[in-house]
Design an enzyme around this catalytic site. Structure first.
Site, PDB file in Angstrom:
ATOM      1  N   SER A  50      -7.244   2.941   6.912  1.00 21.73           N
ATOM      2  CA  SER A  50      -6.446   1.719   6.719  1.00 21.73           C
ATOM      3  C   SER A  50      -5.111   1.817   7.465  1.00 21.73           C
ATOM      4  O   SER A  50      -4.424   0.810   7.626  1.00 21.73           O
ATOM      5  CB  SER A  50      -6.191   1.460   5.234  1.00 21.73           C
ATOM      6  OG  SER A  50      -5.410   2.488   4.662  1.00 21.73           O
ATOM      7  N   HIS A  51      -4.733   3.022   7.915  1.00 22.79           N
ATOM      8  CA  HIS A  51      -3.456   3.158   8.630  1.00 22.79           C
ATOM      9  C   HIS A  51      -3.587   3.941   9.925  1.00 22.79           C
ATOM     10  O   HIS A  51      -2.608   4.455  10.453  1.00 22.79           O
ATOM     11  CB  HIS A  51      -2.381   3.744   7.698  1.00 22.79           C
ATOM     12  CG  HIS A  51      -1.992   2.744   6.650  1.00 22.79           C
ATOM     13  ND1 HIS A  51      -2.741   2.542   5.522  1.00 22.79           N
ATOM     14  CD2 HIS A  51      -0.983   1.850   6.604  1.00 22.79           C
ATOM     15  CE1 HIS A  51      -2.204   1.577   4.792  1.00 22.79           C
ATOM     16  NE2 HIS A  51      -1.126   1.133   5.428  1.00 22.79           N
ATOM     17  N   ASP A 191      -6.762  -1.885   3.051  1.00 20.75           N
ATOM     18  CA  ASP A 191      -8.156  -1.752   2.607  1.00 20.75           C
ATOM     19  C   ASP A 191      -8.755  -3.107   2.262  1.00 20.75           C
ATOM     20  O   ASP A 191      -9.971  -3.295   2.387  1.00 20.75           O
ATOM     21  CB  ASP A 191      -8.243  -0.794   1.411  1.00 20.75           C
ATOM     22  CG  ASP A 191      -8.147   0.664   1.863  1.00 20.75           C
ATOM     23  OD1 ASP A 191      -8.694   0.989   2.936  1.00 20.75           O
ATOM     24  OD2 ASP A 191      -7.508   1.459   1.163  1.00 20.75           O
TER      25      ASP A 191
HETATM   26  P1  NDP Z   1      -5.940   6.172  -2.212  1.00 15.71           P
HETATM   27  O1  NDP Z   1      -6.143   5.435  -3.489  1.00 15.71           O
HETATM   28  O2  NDP Z   1      -7.070   6.247  -1.265  1.00 15.71           O
HETATM   29  O3  NDP Z   1      -5.511   7.675  -2.522  1.00 15.71           O
HETATM   30  C1  NDP Z   1      -4.352   7.924  -3.268  1.00 15.71           C
HETATM   31  C2  NDP Z   1      -4.179   9.424  -3.466  1.00 15.71           C
HETATM   32  O4  NDP Z   1      -5.149   9.883  -4.392  1.00 15.71           O
HETATM   33  C3  NDP Z   1      -4.397  10.235  -2.189  1.00 15.71           C
HETATM   34  O5  NDP Z   1      -3.469  11.272  -2.179  1.00 15.71           O
HETATM   35  C4  NDP Z   1      -5.821  10.747  -2.342  1.00 15.71           C
HETATM   36  O6  NDP Z   1      -6.056  11.969  -1.647  1.00 15.71           O
HETATM   37  C5  NDP Z   1      -5.906  10.947  -3.825  1.00 15.71           C
HETATM   38  N1  NDP Z   1      -7.255  10.827  -4.343  1.00 15.71           N
HETATM   39  C6  NDP Z   1      -8.160   9.866  -4.068  1.00 15.71           C
HETATM   40  N2  NDP Z   1      -9.288  10.071  -4.766  1.00 15.71           N
HETATM   41  C7  NDP Z   1      -9.095  11.195  -5.501  1.00 15.71           C
HETATM   42  C8  NDP Z   1      -9.897  11.930  -6.424  1.00 15.71           C
HETATM   43  N3  NDP Z   1     -11.115  11.539  -6.731  1.00 15.71           N
HETATM   44  N4  NDP Z   1      -9.373  13.043  -6.971  1.00 15.71           N
HETATM   45  C9  NDP Z   1      -8.107  13.453  -6.660  1.00 15.71           C
HETATM   46  N5  NDP Z   1      -7.303  12.801  -5.802  1.00 15.71           N
HETATM   47  C10 NDP Z   1      -7.791  11.682  -5.231  1.00 15.71           C
HETATM   48  O7  NDP Z   1      -4.638   5.610  -1.455  1.00 15.71           O
HETATM   49  P2  NDP Z   1      -4.091   4.112  -1.408  1.00 15.71           P
HETATM   50  O8  NDP Z   1      -5.253   3.250  -1.103  1.00 15.71           O
HETATM   51  O9  NDP Z   1      -3.290   3.819  -2.604  1.00 15.71           O
HETATM   52  O10 NDP Z   1      -3.123   4.189  -0.146  1.00 15.71           O
HETATM   53  C11 NDP Z   1      -3.690   4.324   1.152  1.00 15.71           C
HETATM   54  C12 NDP Z   1      -2.618   4.495   2.189  1.00 15.71           C
HETATM   55  O11 NDP Z   1      -1.956   3.263   2.392  1.00 15.71           O
HETATM   56  C13 NDP Z   1      -1.541   5.513   1.863  1.00 15.71           C
HETATM   57  O12 NDP Z   1      -1.473   6.429   2.938  1.00 15.71           O
HETATM   58  C14 NDP Z   1      -0.263   4.698   1.791  1.00 15.71           C
HETATM   59  O13 NDP Z   1       0.899   5.357   2.253  1.00 15.71           O
HETATM   60  C15 NDP Z   1      -0.595   3.533   2.701  1.00 15.71           C
HETATM   61  N6  NDP Z   1       0.243   2.390   2.395  1.00 15.71           N
HETATM   62  C16 NDP Z   1       1.301   2.142   3.219  1.00 15.71           C
HETATM   63  C17 NDP Z   1       2.160   1.081   2.951  1.00 15.71           C
HETATM   64  C18 NDP Z   1       3.371   0.840   3.779  1.00 15.71           C
HETATM   65  O14 NDP Z   1       4.119  -0.057   3.465  1.00 15.71           O
HETATM   66  N7  NDP Z   1       3.591   1.584   4.829  1.00 15.71           N
HETATM   67  C19 NDP Z   1       1.930   0.179   1.812  1.00 15.71           C
HETATM   68  C20 NDP Z   1       0.798   0.577   1.009  1.00 15.71           C
HETATM   69  C21 NDP Z   1      -0.022   1.630   1.300  1.00 15.71           C
HETATM   70  P3  NDP Z   1      -6.771  11.975  -0.178  1.00 15.71           P
HETATM   71  O15 NDP Z   1      -5.703  11.540   0.773  1.00 15.71           O
HETATM   72  O16 NDP Z   1      -7.221  13.385   0.017  1.00 15.71           O
HETATM   73  O17 NDP Z   1      -7.916  11.004  -0.270  1.00 15.71           O
HETATM   74  O1  PYC Z   2      -1.796  -1.270   3.362  1.00 16.28           O
HETATM   75  O2  PYC Z   2      -0.554  -2.251   1.843  1.00 16.28           O
HETATM   76  C1  PYC Z   2      -0.720  -1.789   2.970  1.00 16.28           C
HETATM   77  C2  PYC Z   2       0.423  -1.811   3.923  1.00 16.28           C
HETATM   78  C3  PYC Z   2       1.528  -2.599   3.884  1.00 16.28           C
HETATM   79  C4  PYC Z   2       2.299  -2.263   4.975  1.00 16.28           C
HETATM   80  C5  PYC Z   2       1.653  -1.295   5.660  1.00 16.28           C
HETATM   81  N1  PYC Z   2       0.514  -1.031   4.992  1.00 16.28           N
END
Ligand code: NDP
Ligand code: PYC
Length: 341
Positions: A50-51, A191
């Site tokens: 997703s990133h 996502d």
């Molecule tokens: P996920 O829900 O995929 O994962 C969240 C965390 O939980 C990760 O550290 C992941 O580890 C861990 N995890 C997942 N499944 C398990 C499990 N079964 N057991 C233990 N740990 C687990 O992430 P999000 O979808 O919430 O976020 C995805 C990305 O989006 C992030 O990198 C975030 O920084 C980015 N994002 C960026 C934004 C921005 O403004 N720049 C805004 C919102 C999100 P692992 O990595 O090993 O899967």
């Molecule tokens: O995946 O929510 C997101 C996000 C927002 C800005 C960058 N990524």
């Protein structure tokens, strides 16, 4: 990637270089191109799709719209014994972090803790990439960034918060740093976009449609709907905290404060970011990395086989061994984007 999509494996260095050429061709300064290319390629390498390269069209449409300054020079200010502040000058957050990191680390080594407040910045990336390098140096790091209004606070009827991720990294003896990185929304916006593109439904509880009704249709969320916080009132409280720390303290915009409607194509939230970095051995004088290893062993002992970050480390090792997996068509499209738009 679906089983039927033809893919290839690209050496990590080749991917970084192709992305660097793309950013350069679309008007960023060489330093900005270097930092963003490495960041985006690293997300792809670690299976954070997703990133990863999925974000390139969004970066380019944003640059073309004039919403972000790809040539911005961050201004670093030393504002206290344990406080560093950066005006990212309407540029990307990652070059601002890189510019401030030497002073930040100097302060952490001196004071045991330091804060970095970045404002006037655009963060469009995975957040763990900002904290993991500190843990590799034996430090504990926490970072928060706010994004764009698309999440309905718990109990509210309209969106206000961003997807507002929190990332944490800690050193661990005998293993890679312990890192988690999670949106405070039930699902990251990226996502939802991927699910819409691939035609998948979402699980229950992720979002609402334009009428505020629960939906599992990602397109309905994107077409005037919104996301929900994870964990009801608890995720909502964390998201509020992210707004206060990433924007309130730094002087960046809250997720609801910027208006990009005059910049069609703009996708990068214009907000702020906070980092708190700690020298953990100042706490008890004990070797913290040994303590975190003890905790991990206990977690394994009670049956938690997978730590946060483990999936990415496995993906990273495979990508570095065999190349980063890319769809053939996407790799070709990236090649075309190296020509000026
Ligand atoms: P996920 O829900 O995929 O994962 C969240 C965390 O939980 C990760 O550290 C992941 O580890 C861990 N995890 C997942 N499944 C398990 C499990 N079964 N057991 C233990 N740990 C687990 O992430 P999000 O979808 O919430 O976020 C995805 C990305 O989006 C992030 O990198 C975030 O920084 C980015 N994002 C960026 C934004 C921005 O403004 N720049 C805004 C919102 C999100 P692992 O990595 O090993 O899967
Ligand atoms: O995946 O929510 C997101 C996000 C927002 C800005 C960058 N990524």
């Amino acid at each position: 990637m679906s089983v039927s999509t033809p893919t290839l494996r690209v050496p990590f260095a080749d991917l970084v270089e192709r992305l660097r050429q793309i950013f350069l061709a679309h008007g960023t300064a060489p330093e900005v191109a270097r930092v963003l290319a490495h960041n985006c390629a690293s997300a792809q390498r670690d299976g954070a799709h997703s990133h990863g390269t999925f974000r390139i069209p969004g970066y380019l449409s944003t640059l073309a719209s004039g919403w972000v300054d790809g040539q911005a020079l961050p201004v670093v200010e030393d504002v206290g014994a344990a406080f560093v502040r950066v005006d990212a000058a309407n540029g990307f957050a990652q070059p601002a972090l890189e510019a401030a990191s030497p002073l930040l680390i100097e302060k952490v080594r001196e004071a045991g803790i330091a804060i970095l407040a970045i404002r006037n910045s655009h963060h469009f990336a995975a957040l763990w990439l900002d904290v993991e390098p500190f843990a590799e140096q034996g430090l504990v790091a926490l970072s928060l960034v706010n994004s764009m209004t698309c999440v309905v606070p718990h109990g509210a009827h309209k969106p206000l918060f961003g997807t507002n991720p929190i990332a944490f990294a800690a050193p661990r003896a005998g293993g890679e740093p312990l890192v988690f990185d999670m949106a405070t929304s039930a699902i990251a916006h990226g996502d939802v976009q991927i699910a819409a593109r691939e035609g998948h439904c979402l699980p229950d509880g992720m979002g609402v449609d334009a009428a505020g009704l629960p939906t599992t249709d990602p397109q309905a969320i994107l077409d005037g709907g919104a996301l929900l916080p994870f964990g009801g009132h608890k995720g909502s409280a964390l998201s509020m905290m992210v707004e206060l720390l990433a924007a309130g303290i730094t002087g960046g915009n809250f997720s609801f404060e910027f208006d990009w409607s005059q910049h069609p194509g703009a996708k990068t939230p214009w907000t702020g970011q906070l980092l708190i970095v700690i020298d953990p051995d100042r706490g008890s004088g004990q070797a913290f990395a040994e303590r975190s290893e003890t905790l991990v062993r206990q977690l394994h002992g009670v049956g938690q086989a997978r730590m946060p970050g483990d999936r990415r480390y496995v993906e990273r090792a495979r990508s570095l061994r065999e190349g980063v997996e890319m769809a053939d068509a996407e790799w070709a499209q990236l090649g075309e984007l190296t020509r000026p738009g």
